[in-house]
Structures are given as structure tokens and as C-alpha cells.
Scaffold this motif. Sequence first.
Motif, PDB file in Angstrom:
ATOM      1  N   CYS A 290       7.998  50.862 -14.766  1.00 22.66           N
ATOM      2  CA  CYS A 290       8.953  49.848 -15.199  1.00 22.66           C
ATOM      3  C   CYS A 290       9.270  48.875 -14.063  1.00 22.66           C
ATOM      4  O   CYS A 290       9.323  47.660 -14.274  1.00 22.66           O
ATOM      5  N   TYR A 291       9.465  49.397 -12.854  1.00 17.47           N
ATOM      6  CA  TYR A 291       9.685  48.517 -11.697  1.00 17.47           C
ATOM      7  C   TYR A 291       8.507  47.569 -11.513  1.00 17.47           C
ATOM      8  O   TYR A 291       8.685  46.362 -11.284  1.00 17.47           O
ATOM      9  N   ARG A 292       7.286  48.087 -11.599  1.00 18.85           N
ATOM     10  CA  ARG A 292       6.100  47.241 -11.414  1.00 18.85           C
ATOM     11  C   ARG A 292       5.985  46.205 -12.531  1.00 18.85           C
ATOM     12  O   ARG A 292       5.564  45.066 -12.287  1.00 18.85           O
ATOM     13  N   LEU A 293       6.359  46.590 -13.764  1.00 17.91           N
ATOM     14  CA  LEU A 293       6.314  45.638 -14.875  1.00 17.91           C
ATOM     15  C   LEU A 293       7.311  44.506 -14.671  1.00 17.91           C
ATOM     16  O   LEU A 293       7.006  43.334 -14.935  1.00 17.91           O
ATOM     17  N   ILE A 294       8.510  44.842 -14.204  1.00 15.72           N
ATOM     18  CA  ILE A 294       9.516  43.800 -13.941  1.00 15.72           C
ATOM     19  C   ILE A 294       8.991  42.826 -12.889  1.00 15.72           C
ATOM     20  O   ILE A 294       9.134  41.600 -13.028  1.00 15.72           O
ATOM     21  N   ALA A 295       8.353  43.362 -11.845  1.00 16.49           N
ATOM     22  CA  ALA A 295       7.763  42.486 -10.827  1.00 16.49           C
ATOM     23  C   ALA A 295       6.638  41.650 -11.422  1.00 16.49           C
ATOM     24  O   ALA A 295       6.510  40.452 -11.129  1.00 16.49           O
ATOM     25  N   HIS A 296       5.829  42.263 -12.267  1.00 15.01           N
ATOM     26  CA  HIS A 296       4.708  41.548 -12.894  1.00 15.01           C
ATOM     27  C   HIS A 296       5.187  40.353 -13.708  1.00 15.01           C
ATOM     28  O   HIS A 296       4.581  39.271 -13.660  1.00 15.01           O
ATOM     29  N   PHE A 297       6.289  40.520 -14.449  1.00 13.46           N
ATOM     30  CA  PHE A 297       6.811  39.428 -15.261  1.00 13.46           C
ATOM     31  C   PHE A 297       7.648  38.431 -14.445  1.00 13.46           C
ATOM     32  O   PHE A 297       8.106  37.427 -14.988  1.00 13.46           O
ATOM     33  N   GLY A 298       7.827  38.692 -13.166  1.00  8.61           N
ATOM     34  CA  GLY A 298       8.583  37.774 -12.311  1.00  8.61           C
ATOM     35  C   GLY A 298      10.077  37.853 -12.526  1.00  8.61           C
ATOM     36  O   GLY A 298      10.794  36.884 -12.268  1.00  8.61           O
ATOM     37  N   TRP A 299      10.574  38.995 -12.957  1.00  9.55           N
ATOM     38  CA  TRP A 299      11.999  39.154 -13.260  1.00  9.55           C
ATOM     39  C   TRP A 299      12.766  39.868 -12.152  1.00  9.55           C
ATOM     40  O   TRP A 299      13.949  40.163 -12.305  1.00  9.55           O
ATOM     41  N   ASP A 300      12.089  40.184 -11.040  1.00 11.83           N
ATOM     42  CA  ASP A 300      12.781  40.857  -9.947  1.00 11.83           C
ATOM     43  C   ASP A 300      13.541  39.839  -9.103  1.00 11.83           C
ATOM     44  O   ASP A 300      13.384  38.619  -9.264  1.00 11.83           O
ATOM     45  N   ASP A 301      14.372  40.328  -8.203  1.00 12.61           N
ATOM     46  CA  ASP A 301      15.205  39.482  -7.333  1.00 12.61           C
ATOM     47  C   ASP A 301      15.154  40.076  -5.927  1.00 12.61           C
ATOM     48  O   ASP A 301      16.134  40.654  -5.451  1.00 12.61           O
ATOM     49  N   LEU A 302      13.980  39.934  -5.292  1.00 14.92           N
ATOM     50  CA  LEU A 302      13.727  40.581  -4.002  1.00 14.92           C
ATOM     51  C   LEU A 302      14.025  42.075  -4.131  1.00 14.92           C
ATOM     52  O   LEU A 302      13.364  42.755  -4.881  1.00 14.92           O
ATOM     53  N   VAL A 303      15.057  42.586  -3.420  1.00 14.11           N
ATOM     54  CA  VAL A 303      15.352  44.028  -3.476  1.00 14.11           C
ATOM     55  C   VAL A 303      16.714  44.287  -4.130  1.00 14.11           C
ATOM     56  O   VAL A 303      17.261  45.385  -4.007  1.00 14.11           O
ATOM     57  N   PHE A 304      17.244  43.302  -4.861  1.00 13.86           N
ATOM     58  CA  PHE A 304      18.668  43.338  -5.193  1.00 13.86           C
ATOM     59  C   PHE A 304      19.046  43.707  -6.622  1.00 13.86           C
ATOM     60  O   PHE A 304      20.194  43.563  -6.991  1.00 13.86           O
ATOM     61  N   THR A 305      18.137  44.141  -7.452  1.00 15.27           N
ATOM     62  CA  THR A 305      18.545  44.675  -8.749  1.00 15.27           C
ATOM     63  C   THR A 305      17.967  46.079  -8.893  1.00 15.27           C
ATOM     64  O   THR A 305      17.257  46.566  -8.015  1.00 15.27           O
TER      65      THR A 305
END
Length: 257
Positions: free
Chosen positions: A29-44
Amino acid sequence: MSAAEQTAVNVRQQVSAEEWATRVDLAACYRLIAHFGWDDLVFTHISARVPGTHDFLINPYGLMFEEVTASNLVRVDLAGNKTLPSPYEINPAGYTIHSAVHEARDDAGCVLHLHTMEGIAVSAQQRGLLPISQQATFITLSLSYHDYEGLALNPDEKARLQAHLGDTRHMILRNHGLLTVGRTVSDAFLAMYSLQRACEIQIMAQAGGSAELINIPQAVLDTVPEYVRLVTRGAGAGLVWPALLRKMDRLDPGYRE
């Protein structure tokens, strides 16, 4: 065997098969969020309850989402104490939000919190999410709001967040971002996918300036639970999750370490 592979073996030997499976799903799930560009560096954060316990797994503070693996997830109890040795710490603000939900909701197998631009933009609007898209219809029947109180470091905020969340699956944190709750990691991911898409569509529709938006009638909204069941053949997020794991295995299989 690399150091990462050795660490994965060591952790896997210390946990149950059920916990390891949860770790793999959460790392994916973490990798999928990064894949879709929905991450915020290390802050969520995304957290998942360890089956059969009140402990939950959360990301190591300081790692990017594409660096999260099944073995480096940190296991903590509801008081924030590590219950499995780890060289990593956790974000205290993330602990406040996620422990509040896991504490209040027995069905909170996974809690997903994001700071996407579109999500924050909608969270800053007085009317919040509008029923103007098919994607929004999946959300509006189980949606709550929580007012912004600053960085989530005050333990007193937990009770208010719990009360506002109630038994809903989707929450918009005013001026802050989005949150979803699911019985499984796949449930929480699909809920967030729909919520994020609904926010993206709303922001794009509003970019039309003076164009009047069309709300979907309440009578149509009331039919949503039944047609969702039919579309997913009763499998819910379980219909799409295996395909998403196959996608990650093709693109970024390191999450399984």
C-alpha cells in the motif's frame, strides 16, 4: 544474502504468518501511494492492526514510501511503545491520529492518511466534498469532517477526532487532508482511491470558473450501496487488490522484503 534480505528473514521468523501477510499488504500500500504520486515526502502514514492484537504497524519515520518494506514497518501498541525491536522511530503526529482511530474502532484494520494537493484543496472548502461525480457517490454516504486544530500532537484532540469519525469510512480533515478506514489494507486503499479521485474531479470541475455544477440527486445517492455490491460482485476491495499486488510485483517487488 543481502542485509535487507537477512533482516526480512529475521522479522518473518519473529511474527505470525497472519502478521507477515498484513505487513506485505501494508508495504504494498505504501508503494502504491508513492506510485500514484500521493505521498508527501515522509510526512503521512498508513497503519494496519496486527491480527489478534491491539498493536498496529506504521511506517519508519524518515523513510520515503518507496523504501517501506514488510520487515521495516514498526510495530507499536496503543501507547506508542515499540512491541518488536526496531532501529526506527515513528512520527508522533502520525501516532496521535492513527492510535485514536485504532483505539475507537474495532473494525479499523487499516487507517490511511494523506496530504494530497486535491484533498487539502477540498478540505479547505466550506462545503467540502460535493456530490457531483460518480466517484463522490461512493463517498458521501459514509463521510465525516474534523476541524483543524494544528499539528496533531495534542492527545486531547483524539477524543474529538474519534467523535467526529463515528462509524464512517471516509474523513476529510479540514485544512489538512484525507483519511480512510477499512477492515483490511485493501479496503482502506480502495476507499482512499475513490475519495482522492472525487477530490481531483471536483477541483477540475471548479476550474471551469462560473460554470454551474450539477449535484447528483439524493434518490440516486441512496442506491449506491446496492450498485457497489453488484459492481464488485460482493468482493469489495478484494476484487481489485490481487491485481494491484501483481502491478507492484512487476514494478517494485522490493516491498515484500
